[in-house]
Design a protein around this motif. Sequence first.
Motif, mmCIF file in Angstrom:
data_model
loop_
_atom_site.group_PDB
_atom_site.id
_atom_site.type_symbol
_atom_site.label_atom_id
_atom_site.label_comp_id
_atom_site.label_asym_id
_atom_site.label_seq_id
_atom_site.Cartn_x
_atom_site.Cartn_y
_atom_site.Cartn_z
ATOM 1 N N THR A 122 -88.243 13.643 -14.386
ATOM 2 C CA THR A 122 -86.716 13.190 -14.979
ATOM 3 C C THR A 122 -86.129 13.853 -13.038
ATOM 4 O OG1 THR A 122 -86.078 14.032 -16.750
ATOM 5 C CG2 THR A 122 -84.740 13.889 -15.306
ATOM 6 N N TYR A 132 -78.802 12.067 -12.973
ATOM 7 C CA TYR A 132 -79.288 13.505 -12.497
ATOM 8 C C TYR A 132 -78.990 13.640 -11.173
ATOM 9 C CZ TYR A 132 -81.132 13.101 -17.397
ATOM 10 O OH TYR A 132 -80.972 13.190 -18.941
ATOM 11 N N THR A 192 -91.363 5.212 -18.473
ATOM 12 C CA THR A 192 -91.314 7.128 -19.726
ATOM 13 C C THR A 192 -92.768 7.716 -19.596
ATOM 14 O OG1 THR A 192 -91.142 5.667 -21.009
ATOM 15 C CG2 THR A 192 -89.129 6.054 -20.737
#
Length: 415
Positions: free
Chosen positions: A298, A306, A334
């Motif tokens: 991530t 983020y 993903t």
Amino acid sequence: GDGSSRFSKNHKWGYFPSVGFSWNVDEESFLKGNNVISDLKLRGSIGTVGNQEIGDYKYEDTYQKKTYSFNGQLVTAYGRSNPANENLKWEQTVQYNVGFDLNVFHGRLGFVGDVYYKKTSDLLLNVPVEITTGFSSVLRNVGNVTNKGVEFAVNSSIVENKDFGWTLSANIAKNVNEITNLGESLDYYLSGNSIVQVGESLGSFYGVVFDGVVQSGDDLTKVPSPSWKPAVAYGDAKYVDQDKDGKISQENDRVVLGSIQPDFTYGVSTTIRYKTLSLFAAFQGSQGNEIYNSLRQTLETPTTSYNLSSVLLDRWTAERPSTTVPKANATSVTYLDSRYVEDASFFRLKNVTLSYDLPVKIAAAPSTKFRVFANAQNLFTITKYKGYDPEIANGTDAGAYPTARTFSFGVNVSY
């Protein structure tokens, strides 16, 4: 037998018999008077245990409040939240075990060994179903898994006298986990970033293999293009094209990247005593297991949602071409790739305690003892894992809180 309300009335009861034996060999005439062997016991057992840890009402249709759009309005209604399966029953594990306990030199040195084989049948697993059912998976009893392994421990009292004592204990265990059957209709099924497949172990990660970074001068027509970014550019990540069709896809190019199952685990503990001052330390370790570092993936994927990892400071650019960190790319991916399935082997100082018996006597209670101590837990960990904590039970660090390092001091009074 055991009964459980988590199964329907036709499958509520399970029967789990067991039997064991032991032979105290040291009591036999041919070992009487032996000056080396103090105790020797041989053990064996076979038994069955059941598992019902599936949550309540899983065998029934259950409903919950849901919000729907109807005639341009949001309305609240009840929708089915769990599909019924009245055939759910106990998961059963049959275990065979043989072992020994051996003490020599009047108990100064001891050994414990065990070899076992476990077969779990009627596994309680969430199995994918047709999307037309309204659900992605349903809980069923399906397939078998085996665990076979060996455990060995040694305990020793190296020195023991009035002023000084030193004891040392160590253990090592190896377990091999394998899925042997998934029923007649399945050889495998996918569960997120994991694959449940005959011949593999539970907790096997499934993804594409990272193959470096596309460099300036590479022939872009020969670089396999991923399905989420058909136009490959310089600085992009490359992946191994397993089926050699010139494309990277979830369907054809994923492979098993590792497993949460370790090759072996081990532990060491020791106590050193000088008069009434004592030092205890316990170490533990694991070797050969992997963890999916989802947090790292991530933070290394640039988004506006983020913070980013400092690793991206070394990303590929035309002026500073990197072979390990691709260029910053806004494409949201993903896919699990091999970069983020990391070796989670570790060696940890789990516990260390220093204690001292105070030379204090109470005339009215002469047996009372006062001990002061200082204790530290998880003092250090040696590992190559880049995440917070390599000791994660389910093999993924998503939402996992790292083990805390703690210090404590106190006084213990016994009488």
